[in-house]
Write an enzyme that holds these catalytic residues in place. Structure first.
Site, short mmCIF file in Angstrom:
data_model
loop_
_atom_site.label_atom_id
_atom_site.label_comp_id
_atom_site.label_asym_id
_atom_site.label_seq_id
_atom_site.Cartn_x
_atom_site.Cartn_y
_atom_site.Cartn_z
N SER A 184 -49.42 -29.93 23.59
CA SER A 184 -49.64 -30.69 24.86
C SER A 184 -48.48 -30.32 25.71
O SER A 184 -48.77 -30.96 26.89
CB SER A 184 -49.88 -32.26 24.68
OG SER A 184 -51.07 -32.48 23.60
N GLU A 203 0.83 -1.28 -0.06
CA GLU A 203 -0.01 -0.11 0.04
C GLU A 203 0.91 1.25 0.00
O GLU A 203 0.40 2.20 -0.49
CB GLU A 203 -0.90 0.04 1.25
CG GLU A 203 -2.17 -0.96 1.09
CD GLU A 203 -2.93 -0.45 -0.11
OE1 GLU A 203 -3.41 0.64 -0.16
OE2 GLU A 203 -3.34 -1.45 -0.83
#
Length: 739
Positions: free
Chosen positions: A449, A183
C-alpha cells in the site's frame, strides 16, 4: 802432520797392544778434539784422514767376527743409538701434520673459490630473470579512497590497502621503533642483508627442529612485497636479496622504513599501519599510543594468529614481547614498558559490522562514473550525517533484536533523505559483517500500500478531490478480486479516508478509472525507476521497488513538489587537495502542482492521525506518510516525511518468506518514529507544504545530529555542506552528475 796438529786435527791411530795388526778400530782417544762428525759416523772433509801423498786413505778391512760400527754397541754407546729413531719419528709426525694443514688450507681455498663461483653463477642466473636495472622502480602504492561524512568524519577507507599513506614524521616515534625492535634490530646498520640475523635464525630453526624465526630484513620484506610473489623458492630468495641491496643503494633508511610501514600486511584486509590502526583501534596511526603500537608491530609475525579481534590474549602476550624488545634496544625504559603492558588496549568491534560500510560500498560503485580510473589517493565527501546514520542503525538493530523473532523478521533497511535528495542516512541491513548485501539500494521488494499515493495523485490529476466518494465493497476485475486487509467493507468513503485507512478496493477502482499507464507515468515523474507492470494490481504495490527509490519518490511531497535525484557524493578531492568533482546539479524540477500537493499532504497527514500509521505520529511537528504490507506479510513498510526529511523503513526476509504479520503500521512505523524524532532534535518546526500556515518551499539541507558518544570519532577536514537544490530543466546527465 805439523799443520794437522796445529789445527787440532786428526791423530794417527795407534795399534792396540792386544788387538793385533788387523784391529784398526778407533778408540775415543783417537778422535780429534772438536772434529765435526756426521750422525752417520763419517767424518767431514776437513777431518777425513788422508795419505802422505794427499790421496784418499785406504779403507781398512774389518777382521772377521768383529762387530760393525753401526751395530748396537758402537763406539758412541748404546743409549745414543736408541734415541736416534725416536727423534726421527717425531720429525715424521711434525712433517705429516704440517702437510695436513697445508693440504687443508689448499683444498679449503679451492672449495671456497668454487663455492664463490657457484654463488656468483646462481646470482647471475636468477638476476638474468629480473628486468633490466634501468627499469627498476618502486611501484606506486595502490590508491586509497577515504570516505568521510558531511562534516569530515571518516566513515571508511576503501581500496586495496584499507588505509591512507602516512609520512614517517607524522607517526609517533615509538611505532617505527616497535617494528624495528621486533623485526630487524640492525636495520639502521646493515646494507639490506643481515648475515648475523640470518645465522641466528638458522641456528634457532635447526635447534628447534622447525621454522620459528626468519632471517629476512625489513628491506628484504619490502622487496618481496613490492616486486615478488610470496613463493618459498630459491629463486625468490635470491632475487629478494638482489632487490634488497638495490633498495638500500637507491633509498635512504627512512624512505625504506616509510615504504615498508605503508605497505606491509597487518591482517583483516589492512595494508599499512594506518589501515591497521583504524581496523583494530578505530583511529589514525598518527594517534595510537605505545601499547597499541606494540600490538600492531606484533601482528607482523602472524597477522591472523595475533589479531586482537580474534585472539586478544595472544595479542597482549605478543605486544609484551615487543615492548620488552624495545626496552632492550633502549627505545623505551623498563618502566615505560611495564606501564604499557599494564595499560589495556581498547579494540573496536564495530568496524566490520558498522552500517557506514554499506554507504562506502555504494560510493565505490558510483565512483567510476564521477572520476573514472583512480590513480591517486582521493577523499570523497558524502552527504551522510553520521549522527543520523548511527541513530538509524541502532533503531533497526534494537527493533529486530527485541521483536524480530516474534514477528518473524530477520532483515531491514532504512533510508533518510533531505529535501534536495541528499542521502543523510542509509542502512542496508542489520549487520554488515554478517551480510554485505545493500538492501536499501539493491533489494527490490513489493511496496504494498506504500505505492498508493501515486495512484491517488494520478486520480487528483484526473480531476478528483480528497472529498470525492467511492464505495468500499467487494469488486471484481476479470479474474482478479482485490480484498481489504481487515476483510470488511465500509461502503461509501471519501478518498481522504480511503487513503488513511488503506482501503484496497478504492485504490483498485481508482487505478481502473485513470488507467494503469497514467499511474505509471505519475510514479516515474516522481522518481520510481524500477519496471512497473501496467495492470490493476499495480495499485496495491505488486511491482517491486527499492527502498532508496521509493524514498526519493516521496521527497516531492515534503519539499514543495520538486523532483529529486537521490545522491550521496558531495565532492571528491585528490591527495593534494585538488577538487576533482563537486555536485552542482539539481533535479527534474516541479513534479506536483501546488494545489494537488496540498491535497495530497492533507490526506497523507491523516494516515498518522486517524489511519494505519498512528504509531509513527510525531509529538512536536506535522508529518505525512503511508504504511505498506505486501502479500502474505512478506514485506512491511513505512515511508513518511516532514517538511525537512523523508525516511523509508523496510522489514522482511532475504528469502522472501512470509513474516508473522509484520505490517507496515507495526514495527516499521516504530522504527520510523525513533529515527525521525532523533533526526529532528534541535531543528525548527516546518509544516508540510500547502498545509497550515507554512509556505510552500523547497526544504533546506538539514543540520547534523550530534554523533553519539559510543562511536569512536576519527579526524577529518570539514567539507562544505550541500548547497540547496536548484530546480530547472537541465539534461538528465546534468541533473544526475552536476554539469
Amino acid at each position: 802432520m805439523a799443520q794437522g796438529s796445529s789445527r787440532g786435527g786428526r791423530k794417527e791411530p795407534r795399534l792396540g797392544a792386544g788387538g793385533g795388526v788387523l784391529d784398526m778400530r778407533l778408540t775415543p782417544a783417537d778422535r780429534p778434539a772438536g772434529g765435526a762428525v756426521k750422525r752417520s759416523g763419517a767424518t767431514t772433509a776437513k777431518s777425513r784422514p788422508r795419505t802422505a801423498s794427499g790421496g784418499k786413505p785406504a779403507t781398512p778391512k774389518r777382521p772377521a767376527g768383529t762387530s760393525s760400527p753401526k751395530g748396537p754397541r758402537g763406539p758412541r754407546g748404546g743409549a745414543s743409538r736408541r734415541r736416534k729413531p725416536v727423534r726421527k719419528g717425531r720429525k715424521t709426525r711434525r712433517i705429516g701434520f704440517g702437510r695436513l694443514l697445508k693440504r687443508g688450507a689448499y683444498w679449503s681455498a679451492v672449495l671456497g673459490i668454487w663455492a664463490l663461483i657457484a654463488v656468483v653463477g646462481v646470482l647471475g642466473y636468477y638476476a638474468a630473470h629480473l628486468p633490466p636495472t634501468s627499469e627498476w622502480q618502486v611501484p606506486q602504492r595502490p590508491p586509497n579512497v577515504r570516505i568521510v561524512s558531511a562534516d569530515g568524519i571518516l566513515m571508511a577507507n576503501r581500496g586495496d590497502t584499507g588505509g591512507e599513506a602516512v609520512r614517517l614524521e607524522q607517526l609517533p616515534p615509538y611505532l617505527p621503533q616497535a617494528v624495528i625492535a621486533i623485526e630487524d634490530r640492525r636495520f639502521r646498520s646493515h646494507p639490506g642483508l643481515d648475515p648475523i640475523g640470518l645465522a641466528r635464525a638458522m641456528v634457532t630453526n635447526l635447534t628447534s627442529g622447525r621454522l620459528v624465526q626468519g632471517g629476512s630484513t625489513l628491506t628484504q620484506q619490502l622487496a618481496k612485497n613490492l616486486f615478488l610473489q610470496p613463493d618459498r623458492t630459491l629463486k625468490r630468495k635470491v632475487q629478494e636479496a638482489i632487490l634488497a641491496v638495490w633498495l638500500e643503494a637507491s633509498y635512504s633508511k627512512d624512505e625504506i622504513l616509510e615504504m615498508y610501514l605503508n605497505r606491509v600486511y597487518f591482517g583483516a584486509g589492512a595494508y599499512g599501519v594506518d589501515a591497521a590502526a583504524r581496523r583494530y583501534f578505530g583511529k589514525s596511526a598518527r594517534m595510537i599510543n605505545l601499547a597499541e603500537a606494540a600490538t600492531i608491530a606484533g601482528l607482523l609475525k602472524a597477522p591472523s594468529r595475533y589479531a586482537p579481534t580474534r585472539n586478544p590474549d595472544l595479542a597482549d602476550e605478543r605486544a609484551g614481547t615487543v615492548l620488552m624488545a624495545m626496552a632492550e634496544e633502549g627505545y623505551i625504559t623498563a618502566a615505560e614498558a611495564r606501564d604499557a603492558i599494564a595499560a589495556p588496549t581498547r579494540v573496536v568491534t564495530h568496524h566490520t559490522s558498522a552500517s557506514e560500510n554499506y554507504v562506502a560500498d555504494w560510493v565505490m560503485d558510483l565512483l567510476p562514473g564521477y572520476v573514472g580510473a583512480i590513480d591517486q589517493d582521493i577523499t570523497v565527501s558524502t552527504t551522510i550525517d553520521l549522527g543520523q546514520q548511527i541513530v538509524a542503525e541502532d533503531a533497526l538493530r534494537r527493533a529486530l533484536a527485541e521483536d524480530g523473532a516474534k514477528r518473524g523478521v530477520k532483515q531491514g533497511a532504512v533510508v533518510t533523505l533531505d529535501g534536495s535528495g541528499a542521502v543523510k542516512a542509509l542502512v542496508g541491513g542489520r549487520d554488515y559483517a554478517a551480510s554485505q548485501f545493500n538492501r536499501a539500494v539493491n533489494a527490490r521488494r513489493q511496496p504494498g500500500s506504500a505505492f498508493k499515493p501515486f495512484v491517488y495523485l494520478a486520480a487528483l490529476e484526473s480531476g478528483l478531490t480528497p472529498d470525492t466518494v467511492r464505495v468500499d465493497e467487494p469488486i471484481r476485475f476479470g479474474k482478479w478480486t482485490p480484498r481489504n486487509y481487515s476483510k470488511s467493507y465500509q461502503g461509501p468513503v471519501t478518498l481522504a479516508r480511503a487513503l488513511a485507512l488503506s482501503i484496497n478496493t478504492v485504490a483498485a477502482r481508482l487505478a481502473q478509472e485513470v488507467g494503469p499507464r497514467h499511474v505509471i507515468r505519475t510514479a516515474r515523474r516522481l522518481g520510481i525507476t524500477s519496471p512497473l507492470a501496467a495492470n490493476l494490481s499495480l495499485s496495491l504495490g505488486t511491482s517491486e521497488v527499492t527502498p532508496l527509490e521509493i524514498a526519493a519518490a516521496y521527497v516531492p511531497f515534503s519539499n514543495g513538489g520538486y523532483g529529486v535525484v537521490p545522491h550521496v557524493i558531495h565532492s571528491i578531492r585528490g591527495s593534494d587537495g585538488t577538487l576533482l568533482y563537486s555536485r552542482t546539479g539539481g533535479g527534474p524540477g516541479r513534479v506536483i502542482e501546488p494545489g494537488l500537493l496540498a491535497s495530497m499532504n492533507g490526506m497523507m497527514a491523516d494516515t498518522l492521525t486517524i489511519g494505519t500509521g498512528r504509531k509513527a505520529q510525531l509529538a512536536d511537528r506535522p508529518a505525512g506518510g503511508k504504511t505498506g504490507t505486501s502479500q502474505d506479510f512478506r514485506d512491511g513498510w513505512f515511508i513518511g516525511y516532514t517538511g525537512t526529511l523523508t525516511t523509508a523503513v523496510w522489514l522482511g526476509n532475504d528469502d522472501n518468506s512470509p513474516t508473522k504479520r509484520a505490517t507496515g503500521g507495526s514495527l516499521p512505523a516504530k522504527i520510523w518514529k525513533e529515527v525521525m524524532s532523533a533526526a529532528h532534535q534541535g531543528l525548527p518546526v516546518a509544516g508540510l507544504p500547502g498545509v497550515g500556515t507554512q509556505p510552500v518551499q523547497v526544504a533546506k539541507p538539514t543540520a547534523g545530529v550530534p554523533v553519539p558518544a559510543r562511536r569512536d570519532r576519527a579526524e577529518g577536514d570539514p567539507e562544505r555542506r550541500l548547497a540547496p537544490m536548484e530546480g530547472g530543466s537541465r539534461s538528465l546527465l546534468d541533473r544526475i552528475f552536476g554539469g
